[in-house]
Motif scaffolding. Structure first.
Motif, short mmCIF file in Angstrom:
data_model
loop_
_atom_site.label_atom_id
_atom_site.label_comp_id
_atom_site.label_asym_id
_atom_site.label_seq_id
_atom_site.Cartn_x
_atom_site.Cartn_y
_atom_site.Cartn_z
N THR A 185 0.92 -1.26 0.05
CA THR A 185 -0.06 -0.05 -0.04
C THR A 185 0.89 1.20 -0.11
O THR A 185 1.99 1.22 0.20
CB THR A 185 -1.04 -0.05 1.24
N THR A 186 0.14 2.39 -0.07
CA THR A 186 1.09 3.62 -0.08
C THR A 186 1.77 3.70 1.60
O THR A 186 2.55 4.50 1.51
CB THR A 186 0.21 5.01 -0.22
N GLU A 187 1.40 3.01 2.37
CA GLU A 187 1.87 3.07 3.79
C GLU A 187 2.83 1.98 4.28
O GLU A 187 3.63 2.01 5.21
CB GLU A 187 0.64 3.07 4.63
N ALA A 188 2.59 0.55 3.69
CA ALA A 188 3.39 -0.48 4.25
C ALA A 188 3.45 -1.60 3.15
O ALA A 188 2.52 -1.60 2.21
CB ALA A 188 2.69 -0.86 5.53
N ILE A 189 4.28 -2.45 3.29
CA ILE A 189 4.23 -3.61 2.84
C ILE A 189 3.75 -4.60 3.80
O ILE A 189 4.13 -4.72 4.92
CB ILE A 189 5.66 -4.38 2.35
N ALA A 190 2.58 -5.48 3.57
CA ALA A 190 1.93 -6.38 4.54
C ALA A 190 1.87 -7.89 4.34
O ALA A 190 1.88 -8.25 3.22
CB ALA A 190 0.43 -5.85 4.39
N CYS A 191 2.19 -8.51 5.44
CA CYS A 191 2.01 -9.73 5.48
C CYS A 191 0.75 -10.43 5.79
O CYS A 191 0.16 -10.10 6.98
CB CYS A 191 3.17 -10.53 6.54
N PRO A 192 -0.16 -11.46 5.13
CA PRO A 192 -1.20 -11.69 5.75
C PRO A 192 -1.34 -12.49 6.83
O PRO A 192 -2.39 -12.86 7.39
CB PRO A 192 -1.72 -12.52 4.30
N CYS A 193 -0.26 -13.22 7.28
CA CYS A 193 -0.14 -14.48 8.03
C CYS A 193 -0.76 -13.97 9.50
O CYS A 193 -1.53 -14.35 10.15
CB CYS A 193 0.70 -15.30 8.10
N HIS A 194 0.05 -12.93 9.85
CA HIS A 194 0.09 -12.43 11.42
C HIS A 194 0.16 -10.91 11.48
O HIS A 194 0.27 -10.46 12.45
CB HIS A 194 1.32 -12.94 12.09
N GLY A 195 -0.25 -10.26 10.19
CA GLY A 195 -0.21 -8.91 10.21
C GLY A 195 1.06 -8.06 10.64
O GLY A 195 0.94 -6.71 10.41
#
Length: 109
Positions: free
Chosen positions: A65-75
């Motif tokens: 996103t414009t704010e972060a790279i995100a991992c779906p497993c544990h946030g």
């Protein structure tokens, strides 16, 4: 943006080098996930690359996103500019890769 593997899938066997993508495909202030790497453009003309595996438990990050790279497993979330942890449970950042502009492309090694 583009994903690596199935959402939420934990995998440590993704290809992590050799990605090539048009600079125009990497949004300013965002990024994309391709071939096991995350390529970001935190500022206009500045490209960064990171391994797409979350260091927490090896899951593949699945969105930028414009704010972060995100991992779906544990946030866990990571900064676009340097891959540093901005929200755990991960305690270390994403592994950096080398991003080099070659003509109109970004090449990751």
């Amino acid at each position: 943006m583009g994903g690596v593997g199935a959402p939420g899938a934990c995998s440590s066997e993704e290809e992590t080098t050799g990605a090539r993508i048009a600079t125009s495909d990497v949004p300013e202030g965002g990024g994309v996930i391709r071939d096991g790497v995350v390529i970001t453009q935190p500022r206009p003309g500045e490209f960064k690359a990171f391994d797409a595996r979350c260091p927490h438990q090896g899951c593949a990050v699945d969105r930028v996103t414009t704010e972060a790279i995100a991992c779906p497993c544990h946030g866990s979330q990571f900064a676009l500019a340097d891959g540093a942890v901005t929200n755990g449970p991960a305690t270390t950042g994403l592994t950096p890769r080398t991003a080099t502009v070659d003509g109109a492309d970004v090449v990751v090694s």
